[in-house]
Design a protein around this motif. Sequence first.
Motif, PDB file in Angstrom:
ATOM      1  N   UNK A 133       0.804  -1.124  -0.143  1.00 30.59           N
ATOM      2  CA  UNK A 133      -0.173   0.121  -0.161  1.00 30.59           C
ATOM      3  C   UNK A 133       0.846   1.281  -0.056  1.00 30.59           C
ATOM      4  N   UNK A 134       2.025   1.087   0.365  1.00 33.28           N
ATOM      5  CA  UNK A 134       2.982   2.293   0.778  1.00 33.28           C
ATOM      6  C   UNK A 134       3.636   2.530  -0.678  1.00 33.28           C
ATOM      7  N   UNK A 135       3.993   1.651  -1.307  1.00 33.82           N
ATOM      8  CA  UNK A 135       4.919   1.621  -2.520  1.00 33.82           C
ATOM      9  C   UNK A 135       4.092   1.648  -3.859  1.00 33.82           C
ATOM     10  N   UNK A 136       2.782   1.288  -3.792  1.00 33.07           N
ATOM     11  CA  UNK A 136       1.940   0.991  -5.239  1.00 33.07           C
ATOM     12  C   UNK A 136       1.803   2.559  -5.868  1.00 33.07           C
ATOM     13  N   UNK A 137       2.083   3.586  -5.222  1.00 35.00           N
ATOM     14  CA  UNK A 137       2.063   4.812  -5.881  1.00 35.00           C
ATOM     15  C   UNK A 137       3.328   4.981  -6.819  1.00 35.00           C
ATOM     16  N   UNK A 138       4.420   4.357  -6.650  1.00 36.11           N
ATOM     17  CA  UNK A 138       5.539   4.360  -7.293  1.00 36.11           C
ATOM     18  C   UNK A 138       5.379   3.640  -8.866  1.00 36.11           C
ATOM     19  N   UNK A 139       5.764   4.464  -9.833  1.00 36.12           N
ATOM     20  CA  UNK A 139       5.491   3.836 -11.117  1.00 36.12           C
ATOM     21  C   UNK A 139       6.326   2.720 -11.413  1.00 36.12           C
ATOM     22  N   UNK A 140       7.651   2.669 -10.956  1.00 42.34           N
ATOM     23  CA  UNK A 140       8.355   1.385 -11.321  1.00 42.34           C
ATOM     24  C   UNK A 140       8.241   0.362 -10.275  1.00 42.34           C
ATOM     25  N   UNK A 141       7.326   0.601  -9.363  1.00 47.09           N
ATOM     26  CA  UNK A 141       7.028  -0.549  -8.298  1.00 47.09           C
ATOM     27  C   UNK A 141       6.488  -1.697  -8.821  1.00 47.09           C
ATOM     28  N   UNK A 142       7.064  -3.013  -8.491  1.00 44.51           N
ATOM     29  CA  UNK A 142       6.834  -4.455  -8.771  1.00 44.51           C
ATOM     30  C   UNK A 142       6.607  -5.164  -7.450  1.00 44.51           C
ATOM     31  N   UNK A 143       5.485  -5.642  -7.155  1.00 43.90           N
ATOM     32  CA  UNK A 143       5.296  -6.212  -6.093  1.00 43.90           C
ATOM     33  C   UNK A 143       5.836  -7.924  -5.904  1.00 43.90           C
ATOM     34  N   UNK A 144       6.808  -7.613  -4.914  1.00 47.99           N
ATOM     35  CA  UNK A 144       7.350  -8.915  -4.599  1.00 47.99           C
ATOM     36  C   UNK A 144       7.359  -9.342  -3.409  1.00 47.99           C
ATOM     37  N   UNK A 145       6.567 -10.319  -2.842  1.00 47.45           N
ATOM     38  CA  UNK A 145       6.275 -10.789  -1.384  1.00 47.45           C
ATOM     39  C   UNK A 145       7.604 -11.190  -0.523  1.00 47.45           C
ATOM     40  N   UNK A 146       7.939 -10.502   0.563  1.00 47.82           N
ATOM     41  CA  UNK A 146       9.003 -10.860   1.437  1.00 47.82           C
ATOM     42  C   UNK A 146       8.772 -11.884   2.201  1.00 47.82           C
ATOM     43  N   UNK A 147       9.231 -13.117   2.017  1.00 48.03           N
ATOM     44  CA  UNK A 147       8.952 -14.253   2.963  1.00 48.03           C
ATOM     45  C   UNK A 147      10.049 -14.239   4.127  1.00 48.03           C
ATOM     46  N   UNK A 148      10.948 -13.228   4.148  1.00 48.10           N
ATOM     47  CA  UNK A 148      12.036 -13.339   5.476  1.00 48.10           C
ATOM     48  C   UNK A 148      11.012 -12.855   6.552  1.00 48.10           C
ATOM     49  N   UNK A 149       9.835 -12.238   6.403  1.00 41.96           N
ATOM     50  CA  UNK A 149       9.180 -11.630   7.355  1.00 41.96           C
ATOM     51  C   UNK A 149       8.518 -12.802   8.038  1.00 41.96           C
ATOM     52  N   UNK A 150       8.275 -13.949   7.652  1.00 38.39           N
ATOM     53  CA  UNK A 150       7.767 -14.848   8.150  1.00 38.39           C
ATOM     54  C   UNK A 150       8.754 -15.542   9.355  1.00 38.39           C
ATOM     55  N   UNK A 151       9.952 -15.455   8.735  1.00 39.40           N
ATOM     56  CA  UNK A 151      11.185 -16.111   9.715  1.00 39.40           C
ATOM     57  C   UNK A 151      11.451 -15.214  10.662  1.00 39.40           C
ATOM     58  N   UNK A 152      11.522 -14.086  10.398  1.00 35.32           N
ATOM     59  CA  UNK A 152      11.775 -13.019  11.526  1.00 35.32           C
ATOM     60  C   UNK A 152      10.571 -12.880  12.571  1.00 35.32           C
ATOM     61  N   UNK A 153       9.281 -13.092  11.850  1.00 39.21           N
ATOM     62  CA  UNK A 153       8.337 -12.915  13.162  1.00 39.21           C
ATOM     63  C   UNK A 153       8.158 -14.033  14.002  1.00 39.21           C
TER      64      UNK A 153
END
Length: 297
Positions: A133-153
């Motif tokens: 939601x924060x970065x979708x306004x950027x024209x060159x932004x391409x969404x890539x899920x960050x699976x590191x967050x699962x391990x960190x959490x």
Amino acid sequence: MARSVFHLQFQEFDDDTTVTFDDPIKSRKQRSAESGFLEDERDNVTLNGDDKTEFLSDQRKSAPFWTFEYYQMLFDVDSQQVKNRIVGSILPWPGKNFVEVYLRRKPDLYGPFWICATLVFEIAISGNISSFLRQQVQPEYKYVPDFRKVTMAATAIYSYAWLVPLALWCFLTWRNRKTTSLVSYSFLQIVCVYGYSLSIYIPAVILWIIPSEGLRWCSIVVALCLSGSVLVMTFWPATRDDKPRITIAVMTSIVILHILLAVGCKVCFFSEYETESAKDHKDSLKATNTLLSTKAI
């Protein structure tokens, strides 16, 4: 016809001899009383046998901690008990000890395990949605899920839910040997308290998806006050009879660690710093791929 002659003989008794005549009504009452007494004795024997059987069954229920039956008992809890414990952790009442009111002598690991697992995946998923939601306004932004967050959490949540109770249990056990008047909790009871105290963060993390720092910090403060009060009211009876400086140190450590968990999750998964670190990570991966492709040419 010859007549039969009956000879009656009288026998003299001594003066000390007493002749008694039984009353038939009284005799029946005595017999009924005696039969009732015998029935009561048989009932007592039956009850004693049942108590003995129940005691032996309780002995059979206890199993060594390295067996499967021991951990099966920790997950033997119904939905109503889990619901009451979750409600009790979300809505603490002053003067009510969570262990004495909800756990008693039957702590479980079912609720804490699934609360922690739900919180781990919710933090990871909500963090990715917040970044999108924060970065979708950027024209060159391409969404890539960050699976590191699962391990960190998972590392943060499960370390807090197991290592902190372990350290607290060791300290309370050591202090209980020096001061016998302290209230003692088992390790599983402490783990259960810490696990259920995290349930308030499940609805709070959903609110963190909204890109509003004021709303996030308000939800953090509310969750901290509710869950922290559960921990304070539970462990205050176990430390209040100790030395004042030790009591203050223990309660302060419990509150500070609880605050660090909430603030750490917010900063690492729902902040601008997290977005910039993720962007740097992607740039480094892009630079590495470009370098490898150049060497291949």
